[in-house]
Motif scaffolding. Structure first.
Motif, mmCIF file in Angstrom:
data_model
loop_
_atom_site.group_PDB
_atom_site.id
_atom_site.type_symbol
_atom_site.label_atom_id
_atom_site.label_comp_id
_atom_site.label_asym_id
_atom_site.label_seq_id
_atom_site.Cartn_x
_atom_site.Cartn_y
_atom_site.Cartn_z
ATOM 1 N N LEU A 271 0.861 -1.180 0.000
ATOM 2 C CA LEU A 271 0.000 0.000 0.000
ATOM 3 C C LEU A 271 0.898 1.231 0.000
ATOM 4 O O LEU A 271 1.739 1.386 0.882
ATOM 5 N N LYS A 272 0.715 2.107 -0.986
ATOM 6 C CA LYS A 272 1.569 3.281 -1.111
ATOM 7 C C LYS A 272 1.000 4.486 -0.372
ATOM 8 O O LYS A 272 -0.208 4.586 -0.139
ATOM 9 N N LYS A 273 1.879 5.398 -0.044
ATOM 10 C CA LYS A 273 1.468 6.668 0.531
ATOM 11 C C LYS A 273 0.597 7.406 -0.487
ATOM 12 O O LYS A 273 0.946 7.517 -1.656
ATOM 13 N N GLY A 274 -0.572 7.880 -0.035
ATOM 14 C CA GLY A 274 -1.488 8.585 -0.922
ATOM 15 C C GLY A 274 -2.438 7.686 -1.690
ATOM 16 O O GLY A 274 -3.198 8.170 -2.534
ATOM 17 N N GLU A 275 -2.430 6.383 -1.399
ATOM 18 C CA GLU A 275 -3.252 5.424 -2.138
ATOM 19 C C GLU A 275 -4.454 4.973 -1.311
ATOM 20 O O GLU A 275 -4.375 4.830 -0.091
ATOM 21 N N ILE A 276 -5.576 4.746 -1.994
ATOM 22 C CA ILE A 276 -6.733 4.073 -1.393
ATOM 23 C C ILE A 276 -6.829 2.698 -2.040
ATOM 24 O O ILE A 276 -7.097 2.573 -3.238
ATOM 25 N N LEU A 277 -6.583 1.661 -1.247
ATOM 26 C CA LEU A 277 -6.656 0.279 -1.716
ATOM 27 C C LEU A 277 -7.952 -0.324 -1.197
ATOM 28 O O LEU A 277 -8.140 -0.478 0.014
ATOM 29 N N GLY A 278 -8.875 -0.614 -2.112
ATOM 30 C CA GLY A 278 -10.148 -1.204 -1.718
ATOM 31 C C GLY A 278 -10.044 -2.713 -1.624
ATOM 32 O O GLY A 278 -9.349 -3.348 -2.425
ATOM 33 N N PHE A 279 -10.731 -3.303 -0.635
ATOM 34 C CA PHE A 279 -10.784 -4.760 -0.505
ATOM 35 C C PHE A 279 -12.225 -5.211 -0.730
ATOM 36 O O PHE A 279 -13.144 -4.806 -0.006
ATOM 37 N N ALA A 280 -12.419 -6.047 -1.756
ATOM 38 C CA ALA A 280 -13.735 -6.583 -2.083
ATOM 39 C C ALA A 280 -13.731 -8.090 -1.860
ATOM 40 O O ALA A 280 -12.683 -8.727 -1.767
ATOM 41 N N GLY A 281 -14.919 -8.657 -1.781
ATOM 42 C CA GLY A 281 -15.063 -10.090 -1.579
ATOM 43 C C GLY A 281 -16.410 -10.400 -0.959
ATOM 44 O O GLY A 281 -17.087 -9.513 -0.439
ATOM 45 N N LEU A 282 -16.813 -11.632 -1.015
ATOM 46 C CA LEU A 282 -18.069 -12.049 -0.418
ATOM 47 C C LEU A 282 -17.917 -12.167 1.097
ATOM 48 O O LEU A 282 -16.811 -12.175 1.631
ATOM 49 N N MET A 283 -19.050 -12.256 1.784
ATOM 50 C CA MET A 283 -19.017 -12.399 3.232
ATOM 51 C C MET A 283 -18.229 -13.653 3.601
ATOM 52 O O MET A 283 -18.403 -14.717 3.001
ATOM 53 N N GLY A 284 -17.321 -13.531 4.571
ATOM 54 C CA GLY A 284 -16.506 -14.659 4.993
ATOM 55 C C GLY A 284 -15.239 -14.836 4.179
ATOM 56 O O GLY A 284 -14.510 -15.815 4.359
ATOM 57 N N ALA A 285 -14.935 -13.870 3.293
ATOM 58 C CA ALA A 285 -13.737 -13.987 2.454
ATOM 59 C C ALA A 285 -12.458 -13.776 3.245
ATOM 60 O O ALA A 285 -11.382 -14.179 2.811
ATOM 61 N N GLY A 286 -12.558 -13.090 4.408
ATOM 62 C CA GLY A 286 -11.375 -12.880 5.239
ATOM 63 C C GLY A 286 -10.898 -11.443 5.288
ATOM 64 O O GLY A 286 -9.844 -11.157 5.854
ATOM 65 N N ARG A 287 -11.694 -10.512 4.748
ATOM 66 C CA ARG A 287 -11.258 -9.115 4.704
ATOM 67 C C ARG A 287 -11.137 -8.499 6.099
ATOM 68 O O ARG A 287 -10.120 -7.871 6.430
#
Length: 494
Positions: A271-287
């Protein structure tokens, strides 16, 4: 409900509000956080007593002194915030205080479990009634709340953000239950900020703003834009994410091979400085499990975390905060707030050392100033910084948690479901806030179950499935591409 009025200290919460529900209809109740929706429903369910107005059922005026009186009238409610006893089983939570009894007063656990199983079957919910609630996900706990409401066989059912923790398949099951209840003549009051849901499931829509009734309209013939305009009193733009050039930006956070049991399997990303990293996945994916591992709330079994290129030993949230990581949990009431304390204390909670001298004395004027600055910056609706947080709406409580981490000035921020239960106007404000934070150099992880939100915010999108990171996509990716990775079974590299 006719001319319902309600005051709290410093707040005129309801201003002569009227609301009508027909048998066999789904009636959506909409408005921004703080509009008065939940207060109106708490009056109908007996949690609050109105200061003025009348409630009529079948044309006859009734007095609802407490929740038991409401239940006796056939009114059930599914609250936005979970109210389950975590150490009890699913069945015990559903029938608490109403347990079937054997001779000599013993609880008939076999019948209790069988009755629960019958409700679960009606909901198409595959769950053992004997399962302890503490072992269930937030989504499963939400389904227990729904089952509990159905156990009362209500004539009127209030649903306050019932899909907030559910995935698409679970939402489809819930909507099937709602349609079945509607066909049986149950009147359903449906509170949600999700416009697509409102259009899919409701027959009529009532909009509230600032404690007052604005309009009641037909759902099928009223455009979403018109509903939003009634809610917020202004137009909300649908802006697309602008991806900054981060080629030369330094890496703020690097995760290498993070593993914990079967929940997290060899997760690696940067993850870089100034970045928005989105995490997607179904329920229970581990996010959420990944976020809690990075924050030290549930330490990993193996792997490495690097902060600004240096290995960081994070075994507790205290370690994470000292390393410059802030975490906004998906469950703000359990992990983000001290509900019995005021707004000022909650905002300052993670930064008290800044306002304490060597003798342990607090700089009260300094605390007051920063609290009021953050209240103004985030537009937190509160009578003042000494208001107890438990009296704020869910969306404003969420803003208080965000203010806490902004005051701490963490370099890395993890937002887990940052807009859950928040209205469209507040969502737009939080989206702008996250974008501004990234532009100021913060490194941000956003976990969201809402695909449009992930696409709206993210500079890149990491997708998880069954504890694995199955791929990282650019911002302009399609929902189909995300879903293909979210349902992948073998995992991949990124």
């Amino acid at each position: 409900m006719q001319g319902i009025d309600k005051h709290f200290p410093g707040v005129h919460a309801l201003k002569s509000v009227g609301f009508e529900l027909r048998a066999g209809e789904v009636h959506a109740l909409m408005g921004e956080n703080g509009a008065g929706k939940s207060t109106l429903m708490k009056i109908l369910s007996g949690v609050y007593r109105p200061d003025g107005g009348r409630i009529l059922i079948d044309g006859a005026e009734v007095q609802i002194a407490d929740p038991r009186a409401s239940q006796a009238l056939g009114i059930g409610i599914i609250h936005q915030e979970l109210a389950l006893m975590r150490d009890l089983t699913a069945a015990q939570n559903i029938w608490i205080g109403r347990e079937p009894r054997l001779s000599l007063g013993r609880i008939d656990e076999a019948r209790q479990n069988a009755d629960t199983a019958a409700i679960f079957a009606r909901m198409n919910l595959r769950l053992d009634p004997r399962t302890p609630v503490a072992s269930l996900s937030i989504a499963r706990q939400q389904m227990i709340e729904i089952a509990k409401a159905l156990s009362y066989r209500p004539r009127v059912l209030i649903m306050d953000e019932p899909t907030a923790a559910l995935n698409d398949a679970e939402i489809a099951e819930l909507f099937s239950i709602i349609r079945q209840l509607r066909d049986e003549g149950v009147g359903i009051i449906y509170i949600s900020h999700k416009m697509d849901e409102i259009k899919r499931i409701s027959d009529r829509i009532t909009v509230m703003r600032d404690g007052a009734h604005v309009a009641t309209v037909d759902a099928a013939t009223t455009a979403i834009g018109s509903i939003i305009a009634m809610m917020v009193g202004r137009e909300i733009g649908d802006e697309q994410v602008v991806v900054p050039d981060l080629a030369q930006a330094p890496v703020a956070l690097e995760v290498r091979g993070l593993t914990r049991g079967t929940e997290l399997r060899d997760i690696s990303f940067s993850l870089k400085k100034g970045e928005i990293l989105g995490f997607a996945g179904l329920m229970g994916a581990g996010r959420t499990e990944l976020a809690r591992a990075i924050f030290g709330a549930e330490p990993a079994d193996g792997g490495e975390i690097l902060i600004h290129g240096r290995p960081a030993r994070i075994r507790s949230p205290h370690d994470a905060v000292r390393a410059g990581i802030g975490y906004l949990s998906e469950d703000r009431k359990h992990y983000g707030l001290a509900l019995g304390m005021d707004v000022r204390a909650n905002i300052a909670m993670a930064s008290l050392a800044r306002f304490t001298d060597r003798l342990g004395r607090l700089d009260e004027p300094g605390l007051r100033k920063v609290a009021r600055d953050h209240i103004a910056r985030l537009r937190i609706r509160t009578p003042g910084d000494r208001q107890e947080v438990r009296f704020l709406s869910g969306g404003n409580q969420q803003k208080v948690v965000i203010a806490k981490w902004l005051l701490r000035d963490c370099d890395i921020l993890i937002f887990d479901e940052p807009t859950r239960g928040i209205d469209v106007g507040a969502k737009a404000e939080i989206y702008h806030l996250l974008t501004d934070l990234a532009a100021a150099g913060k490194a941000i992880i956003v976990i969201s179950s809402e695909m449009p939100e992930v696409l709206r915010l993210s500079h890149r999108i990491a997708v998880m499935c069954e504890g694995r990171l199955t791929g990282i996509l650019p911002a302009a990716s399609s929902q189909q591409a995300i879903m293909e990775l979210a349902t992948e079974r073998q995992g991949g590299t990124a």
